[in-house]
Design a protein around this motif. Sequence first.
Motif, PDB file in Angstrom:
ATOM      1  N   MET A   1      46.243  15.102  54.991  1.00  7.72           N
ATOM      2  CA  MET A   1      46.360  14.856  53.576  1.00  7.72           C
ATOM      3  C   MET A   1      47.653  15.488  53.077  1.00  7.72           C
ATOM      4  N   ARG A   2      48.243  14.843  52.120  1.00  4.89           N
ATOM      5  CA  ARG A   2      49.550  15.276  51.618  1.00  4.89           C
ATOM      6  C   ARG A   2      49.399  16.085  50.333  1.00  4.89           C
ATOM      7  N   ILE A   3      50.074  17.227  50.299  1.00  8.01           N
ATOM      8  CA  ILE A   3      50.093  18.106  49.127  1.00  8.01           C
ATOM      9  C   ILE A   3      51.474  18.039  48.500  1.00  8.01           C
ATOM     10  N   PHE A   4      51.511  17.819  47.207  1.00  7.78           N
ATOM     11  CA  PHE A   4      52.753  17.833  46.430  1.00  7.78           C
ATOM     12  C   PHE A   4      52.780  19.125  45.630  1.00  7.78           C
ATOM     13  N   VAL A  56      54.491  11.892  44.248  1.00  8.83           N
ATOM     14  CA  VAL A  56      53.216  12.200  43.574  1.00  8.83           C
ATOM     15  C   VAL A  56      52.219  11.079  43.842  1.00  8.83           C
ATOM     16  N   GLU A  57      52.702   9.841  43.786  1.00  9.79           N
ATOM     17  CA  GLU A  57      51.828   8.698  44.042  1.00  9.79           C
ATOM     18  C   GLU A  57      51.264   8.736  45.459  1.00  9.79           C
ATOM     19  N   ARG A  83      56.406  15.418  33.914  1.00 10.75           N
ATOM     20  CA  ARG A  83      56.244  14.032  34.384  1.00 10.75           C
ATOM     21  C   ARG A  83      55.371  13.967  35.645  1.00 10.75           C
ATOM     22  N   GLU A  84      55.578  14.914  36.557  1.00 14.63           N
ATOM     23  CA  GLU A  84      54.781  14.945  37.791  1.00 14.63           C
ATOM     24  C   GLU A  84      53.308  15.170  37.475  1.00 14.63           C
ATOM     25  N   PHE A  85      53.017  16.119  36.570  1.00 11.06           N
ATOM     26  CA  PHE A  85      51.628  16.377  36.191  1.00 11.06           C
ATOM     27  C   PHE A  85      51.015  15.136  35.530  1.00 11.06           C
ATOM     28  N   ASN A  92      44.684   9.975  38.919  1.00  9.87           N
ATOM     29  CA  ASN A  92      43.442  10.669  39.287  1.00  9.87           C
ATOM     30  C   ASN A  92      43.556  11.445  40.591  1.00  9.87           C
ATOM     31  N   LYS A  93      44.699  12.089  40.800  1.00 19.65           N
ATOM     32  CA  LYS A  93      44.887  12.951  41.969  1.00 19.65           C
ATOM     33  C   LYS A  93      44.133  14.256  41.740  1.00 19.65           C
TER      34      LYS A  93
END
Length: 153
Positions: A1-4, A56-57, A83-85, A92-93
């Motif tokens: 899983m990817r974490i930003f 982010v997507e 913007r990222e938030f 719905n991340k």
Amino acid sequence: MRIFISSVQREFAEERMVLRDYLRGDALMRRFFDVFLFEDVPAADRRADDLYLGEVERCDIFIGLFGNEYGVADTDGLSPTHREFAQASRLNKLRLIFVKGSDGSRHPKMQELIRQAESQLVRRRFASSTELIAAVYSSLVQYLEDRELIRTV
């Protein structure tokens, strides 16, 4: 899983690197998670905002480090962190928010972003990189348990 990992880069330069290195170095965390940091991306002929919003997507988990600085606002008056938030919220991340600093010294727009996040989510405060790592680790272990990817007896 990817974490930003999202934050004002200048304010959280140390915490970003420490957190990335910890997650990549921990035997449990690296089995489940890949970490994205904007500063790890090589130079490219691409707009920065397109790049970070695209990441982010693609992420599964958004970690926001919010502090005193807001960052450089664009023509719409929003910083990259804001913007990222907003993008993570819209998509719905899973959003994990960690707050550092004192309310009295915050940029007014950062204070508003923290209030916005608090209205939607539980957030944790931290004062040091050690506290941040412990809080992130705890949140990620809980996430893995909730998804039944690990079990504790």
